[in-house]
Design an enzyme around this catalytic site. Structure first.
Site, PDB file in Angstrom:
ATOM      1  N   CYS A  24      -3.113   1.624   6.741  1.00  0.00           N
ATOM      2  CA  CYS A  24      -3.284   0.927   8.021  1.00  0.00           C
ATOM      3  C   CYS A  24      -3.840   1.844   9.100  1.00  0.00           C
ATOM      4  O   CYS A  24      -4.521   1.389  10.020  1.00  0.00           O
ATOM      5  CB  CYS A  24      -1.968   0.309   8.463  1.00  0.00           C
ATOM      6  SG  CYS A  24      -0.586   1.464   8.499  1.00  0.00           S
TER       7      CYS A  24
ATOM      8  N   GLU B 140       8.469   2.683  14.391  1.00  0.00           N
ATOM      9  CA  GLU B 140       9.299   3.170  13.303  1.00  0.00           C
ATOM     10  C   GLU B 140       9.149   4.680  13.271  1.00  0.00           C
ATOM     11  O   GLU B 140       8.157   5.225  13.748  1.00  0.00           O
ATOM     12  CB  GLU B 140       8.881   2.550  11.980  1.00  0.00           C
ATOM     13  CG  GLU B 140       9.063   1.046  11.965  1.00  0.00           C
ATOM     14  CD  GLU B 140       8.737   0.422  10.622  1.00  0.00           C
ATOM     15  OE1 GLU B 140       7.666   0.736  10.064  1.00  0.00           O
ATOM     16  OE2 GLU B 140       9.542  -0.374  10.132  1.00  0.00           O
TER      17      GLU B 140
ATOM     18  N   GLU C 209       4.483  -3.863  12.703  1.00  0.00           N
ATOM     19  CA  GLU C 209       3.438  -2.849  12.503  1.00  0.00           C
ATOM     20  C   GLU C 209       2.338  -3.528  11.722  1.00  0.00           C
ATOM     21  O   GLU C 209       2.478  -3.793  10.527  1.00  0.00           O
ATOM     22  CB  GLU C 209       4.008  -1.632  11.762  1.00  0.00           C
ATOM     23  CG  GLU C 209       3.078  -0.441  11.761  1.00  0.00           C
ATOM     24  CD  GLU C 209       2.248  -0.351  10.495  1.00  0.00           C
ATOM     25  OE1 GLU C 209       1.049  -0.733  10.569  1.00  0.00           O
ATOM     26  OE2 GLU C 209       2.765   0.074   9.465  1.00  0.00           O
TER      27      GLU C 209
ATOM     28  N   ASN D 150       0.796  -1.230   0.000  1.00  0.00           N
ATOM     29  CA  ASN D 150       0.000   0.000   0.000  1.00  0.00           C
ATOM     30  C   ASN D 150       0.829   1.280   0.000  1.00  0.00           C
ATOM     31  O   ASN D 150       0.405   2.303  -0.525  1.00  0.00           O
ATOM     32  CB  ASN D 150      -0.993   0.006   1.170  1.00  0.00           C
ATOM     33  CG  ASN D 150      -0.329  -0.111   2.518  1.00  0.00           C
ATOM     34  OD1 ASN D 150       0.694  -0.784   2.674  1.00  0.00           O
ATOM     35  ND2 ASN D 150      -0.897   0.533   3.523  1.00  0.00           N
TER      36      ASN D 150
END
Length: 481
Positions: A286, A460, A252, A154
């Protein structure tokens, strides 16, 4: 194949490797359904070559000065910026996000490299005051080693950029397996680093059958750290593989972000802002806002305004500069959207707009707003990962917070309110890794990005993103006997 779309290759030990008898798969343009090119898969021999190359390179890259590592990353960032127009078109072509969004992603990726270039110079240890005369107690921060990274389709440049730039800044080497559906973006990051003078083996880019590649890389004793972005089910498998080897991992994973809209804000303005955020990248984000809980007195106005804004979006070819929403990434995503909408409507939900595939080539689904959903609707518990917005009413703050926390996801959450006390309470009580107040913008090169609960662990971005690739060593030095 469009001339702007690059040849698809592997990048191992500083060399570009084509098909040359390797198995391959076709990459498709989601705006047309047509083929873009053939992507070679790494053989097990290629993966072993990448592993040995990364291990060999780590022994010298870790010893390079922070200033040198910083310089390489900064030069790569400059190259990405200079190529943003072309790379944006490549990204839009293979992933389906609009040209504007694609260019923003390229520039955002360059910013990540710039941030990590600066952070490479700030990986400080410390000196602990000793308890005995003549002693010295040091804390050193050192690179963990070879990193195995896995990224989704994505955000084909931004997510890999976070992992590559941070690991290289820390002095690690990296083997990355991006999504086979969107390979060109990562290859262009590798090209920028290659052109910036990155030594051979410091970065390797491989593709293949995901389960086979991940198992092979994670099982290798040469890999010291695992980082993965993707779905919850696959994340659990990756976590299990890493745990078998006692290797640290950053995960993640998915989300199903709630948005709490209170009646002390302008419902129409909030609806317009929410529509813009919801349908970015066709909802394939997300952190995408998905469950919109609206205080009852503002509910009807919000639903009407939200549906009107969604219906006004110009859905079209991602490379058409007039499009404000592109296609979904694949035919399976279209099928997933239709299944969730059909289930919700059959359960009693009402459609405010959209609800079906658009009749044209490619993988297009109309921006969709569902309201009055019953608790049994699957979409309330399954992450839609597409252009579906769910609007539900609430009466008081406690009810809204309980609804926000009801799912096992905890990546992102949002709220719109002008009540200062409520902002404090939401900050304390909403179970999430990231919380946006009166904004849907969360990610930045200098800020941590990560979730809680089933949405993973570790961060991150920001200093936390680089620290994830460091280990702590304590050195106690006493006077010689």
């Amino acid at each position: 194949m469009p001339s702007l779309y690059p040849e698809l290759q592997l990048y191992i030990d500083g060399e570009w490797l084509g098909a040359q008898g390797r198995p391959s798969e076709t990459v498709f343009n989601p705006s047309t359904g047509g083929a873009l090119g053939d992507l070679p898969h790494a053989t097990f021999g290629d993966l072993d070559h990448a592993l040995s190359s990364a291990d060999r390179a780590w022994r010298t890259w870790r010893a390079t000065t922070a200033a040198h590592r910083s310089g390489v990353l900064r030069q790569a960032a400059m190259l990405l910026r200079s190529r943003a127009e072309t790379l944006g078109a490549v990204l839009a072509t293979e992933q389906g996000k609009t040209l504007m969004e694609a260019r923003q992603e390229v520039l955002g990726s360059a910013e990540v490299f710039e941030w990590c270039a600066d952070e490479a110079r700030r990986l400080y240890g410390r000196v602990i005051p000793s308890r005995e005369p003549g002693w010295r107690q040091l804390v050193l921060r050192q690179p963990v080693g070879v990193v195995a990274a896995f990224t989704p389709w994505n955000f084909p440049m931004m997510i890999p950029a976070r992992k590559i730039a941070a690991s290289l800044a820390a002095g690690c080497t990296c083997i990355i397996k991006p999504s086979e559906e969107t390979p060109a973006g990562v290859l262009e990051i590798a090209r920028a680093l290659h052109d910036a003078g990155l030594p051979r083996g410091v970065l390797n880019v491989v593709f293949g059958v995901p389960a086979e590649v991940s198992r092979h890389l994670i099982a290798s004793p040469l890999v010291r750290k695992v980082t993965f972005t993707g779905s919850v089910p696959v994340g659990r498998v990756i976590a299990s593989l890493a745990a078998e080897q006692a290797k640290p991992a950053t995960l993640e994973l998915g989300g199903h972000a709630p948005v709490l809209i209170f009646d002390d804000v302008d419902a129409e303005r909030a609806a317009r802002a929410c529509a813009t955020g919801k349908f970015r990248n066709a909802g394939q984000v997300c952190t995408s806002p998905t469950r919109f809980y609206v205080q009852r007195s503002a509910y009807a106005t919000f639903v009407e305004s939200f549906a009107r804004a969604a219906s006004s979006l110009a859905v079209g070819d991602a490379t058409d500069g007039g499009s404000t929403m592109g296609p979904l990434a694949s035919a399976r995503r279209v099928a997933a959207m239709q299944s969730l909408v059909d289930d919700a409507v059959a359960s009693g939900a009402r459609l405010a707009c959209g609800g079906s595939r658009l009749p044209r080539d490619g993988f297009f689904f109309a921006p969709t707003v569902l309201h009055e959903l019953p608790p049994s609707a699957r979409v309330l518990s399954e992450e839609p990962f597409g252009p579906l917005a769910l609007v539900l009413p609430f009466d008081d703050e406690d009810e809204a917070i309980d609804a926000a926390n009801a799912l096992p996801y905890g990546l992102a959450a949002y709220a719109f309110t002008n009540d200062a006390g409520r902002i404090v309470r939401l900050s304390e009580r909403v179970e999430t890794g990231m919380l946006g107040i009166n904004t849907l913008i969360l990610a930045g090169a200098d800020t941590p990005f990560g979730g809680v609960k089933d949405s993973g662990y570790g961060s991150e971005g920001g200093m936390e993103g680089v620290e994830a690739y460091l280990v702590t060593k304590y050195v106690a030095q006493a006077p010689a006997p």
